[in-house]
Design a protein around this motif. Structure first.
Motif, PDB file in Angstrom:
ATOM      1  N   ALA A 168     -42.371 -30.992 -46.710  1.00 23.68           N
ATOM      2  CA  ALA A 168     -41.514 -31.976 -46.864  1.00 23.68           C
ATOM      3  C   ALA A 168     -40.105 -31.287 -46.463  1.00 23.68           C
ATOM      4  O   ALA A 168     -39.224 -31.805 -45.606  1.00 23.68           O
ATOM      5  CB  ALA A 168     -41.330 -32.613 -48.113  1.00 23.68           C
ATOM      6  N   VAL A 169     -39.589 -30.228 -47.171  1.00 22.87           N
ATOM      7  CA  VAL A 169     -38.349 -29.546 -46.758  1.00 22.87           C
ATOM      8  C   VAL A 169     -38.429 -27.983 -46.622  1.00 22.87           C
ATOM      9  O   VAL A 169     -37.581 -27.698 -45.748  1.00 22.87           O
ATOM     10  CB  VAL A 169     -37.594 -29.642 -48.209  1.00 22.87           C
ATOM     11  N   SER A 199     -34.213 -37.548 -57.570  1.00 21.64           N
ATOM     12  CA  SER A 199     -34.907 -36.805 -56.635  1.00 21.64           C
ATOM     13  C   SER A 199     -33.992 -36.501 -55.288  1.00 21.64           C
ATOM     14  O   SER A 199     -33.212 -37.406 -55.097  1.00 21.64           O
ATOM     15  CB  SER A 199     -36.330 -37.352 -56.143  1.00 21.64           C
ATOM     16  N   ASP A 200     -34.569 -35.350 -54.335  1.00 22.72           N
ATOM     17  CA  ASP A 200     -33.981 -35.782 -53.191  1.00 22.72           C
ATOM     18  C   ASP A 200     -34.543 -36.502 -52.199  1.00 22.72           C
ATOM     19  O   ASP A 200     -35.348 -37.511 -52.637  1.00 22.72           O
ATOM     20  CB  ASP A 200     -34.283 -34.264 -52.579  1.00 22.72           C
ATOM     21  N   SER A 201     -34.003 -36.582 -50.916  1.00 23.16           N
ATOM     22  CA  SER A 201     -34.480 -37.687 -50.144  1.00 23.16           C
ATOM     23  C   SER A 201     -36.021 -37.759 -49.761  1.00 23.16           C
ATOM     24  O   SER A 201     -36.479 -38.501 -49.298  1.00 23.16           O
ATOM     25  CB  SER A 201     -33.698 -37.845 -48.778  1.00 23.16           C
ATOM     26  N   ALA A 241     -31.049 -26.686 -50.533  1.00 21.46           N
ATOM     27  CA  ALA A 241     -30.037 -27.942 -50.553  1.00 21.46           C
ATOM     28  C   ALA A 241     -30.607 -29.190 -50.926  1.00 21.46           C
ATOM     29  O   ALA A 241     -29.979 -30.010 -51.564  1.00 21.46           O
ATOM     30  CB  ALA A 241     -29.934 -28.243 -48.892  1.00 21.46           C
ATOM     31  N   ALA A 242     -32.151 -29.144 -51.070  1.00 22.79           N
ATOM     32  CA  ALA A 242     -32.797 -30.355 -51.583  1.00 22.79           C
ATOM     33  C   ALA A 242     -32.426 -30.346 -53.092  1.00 22.79           C
ATOM     34  O   ALA A 242     -32.516 -31.147 -53.696  1.00 22.79           O
ATOM     35  CB  ALA A 242     -34.212 -30.426 -51.454  1.00 22.79           C
ATOM     36  N   VAL A 274     -32.333 -19.722 -50.882  1.00 23.14           N
ATOM     37  CA  VAL A 274     -33.598 -19.052 -51.519  1.00 23.14           C
ATOM     38  C   VAL A 274     -33.846 -17.645 -50.975  1.00 23.14           C
ATOM     39  O   VAL A 274     -33.445 -17.355 -49.605  1.00 23.14           O
ATOM     40  CB  VAL A 274     -34.786 -19.963 -51.422  1.00 23.14           C
ATOM     41  N   SER A 275     -34.782 -17.007 -51.477  1.00 18.46           N
ATOM     42  CA  SER A 275     -35.063 -15.761 -50.872  1.00 18.46           C
ATOM     43  C   SER A 275     -36.620 -16.044 -50.176  1.00 18.46           C
ATOM     44  O   SER A 275     -37.496 -16.326 -51.041  1.00 18.46           O
ATOM     45  CB  SER A 275     -35.485 -14.557 -51.963  1.00 18.46           C
ATOM     46  N   GLU A 276     -36.551 -16.239 -49.154  1.00 16.67           N
ATOM     47  CA  GLU A 276     -37.665 -16.938 -48.359  1.00 16.67           C
ATOM     48  C   GLU A 276     -38.682 -15.695 -48.229  1.00 16.67           C
ATOM     49  O   GLU A 276     -39.896 -15.803 -47.712  1.00 16.67           O
ATOM     50  CB  GLU A 276     -37.298 -17.197 -46.958  1.00 16.67           C
TER      51      GLU A 276
END
Length: 230
Positions: A80-81, A52-54, A88-89, A196-198
């Motif tokens: 969280a992110v 997992s990511d941080s 990046a995560a 990502v396409s936000e």
């Protein structure tokens, strides 16, 4: 940072405190499994290794050789992110999962257990033309088969040179997932970033975003493999 001396080697990777605890627990569990077993005995649970990511809200699952199997984005990722940090995560979690797979192979090898992973088919590397043995030199087919082998060798050399040029070119390109949500950024064949396409993205889109990220990353891997074999 982890310095793993359990298997007689040093493996170093920079991780968060949570990831370090996870990696240490992972290595300890493998040590427990294999310490009392004989070399060659199966080691269950290593065909799907999760990292997992941080933040703990994004994860990837890989095989023992590091090949990507799944991307997951769980509830709470938005806080969280967020949409700015989720790409990046994903890459962080993939790196960490592959680091864990590398630690697993170290421990298995140290205890005499096989950690063999699939390799390219070297008989057809850089060519789709299969390898064939030459017939006896006095066979009527010998001249045509020899000519075929020479042409195959020339094709392999040309494709290998093209692959090396593309790999080292540094030319930037992008691969977008089929849902249009996740983009992988490549330099040559190397993954150097993601986005990502936000626009219109919602907290409820985590599962769709994860599936798109997985598809895009697998497509990037296939581009590398196609570069090797065409």
């Amino acid at each position: 940072m982890i310095h793993d001396h359990e298997a007689g080697v040093t493996a170093t990777m920079t991780v968060s405190d949570m990831q370090e605890r996870d990696a240490r627990r992972f290595v300890e569990n493998i040590e427990d499994m294999v310490s009392g077993s004989r070399p060659g005995d199966p080691t269950p649970g290593l065909d799907a290794i999760e990292g997992s990511d941080s933040s703990g809200t994004v994860y990837c699952v890989v095989g023992l050789g590091g090949s990507l199997l799944q991307v997951g984005i769980v509830e709470g990722w938005w806080d969280a992110v967020g949409p700015h940090g989720v790409a990046a995560a994903v890459l962080e979690s993939l790196r960490f999962a592959r680091d864990k797979a590398g630690l697993a192979r170290i421990v298995l090898n140290h205890h005499g257990h096989s950690s063999a992973v699939s390799e390219p088919g070297y008989q057809t590397l850089f060519t789709s033309e299969p390898h064939r043995e030459l017939p006896p030199y006095d066979s009527p087919d010998f001249p045509s088969e020899l000519s075929r082998k020479v042409e195959r060798a020339a094709q392999i050399l040309a494709n290998a040179e093209r692959f090396a040029r593309e790999r080292d070119s540094g030319v930037r390109s992008e691969i977008t997932g089929p849902r249009g949500l996740f983009r992988v950024v490549l330099s040559g064949f190397a993954v150097v970033g993601a986005a990502v396409s936000e626009q219109g993205l919602r907290a409820a889109d985590g599962s769709a975003l994860a599936a798109d990220a997985c598809d895009a990353l697998l497509a990037a891997r296939r581009r590398f493999e196609d570069g090797e074999t065409r």
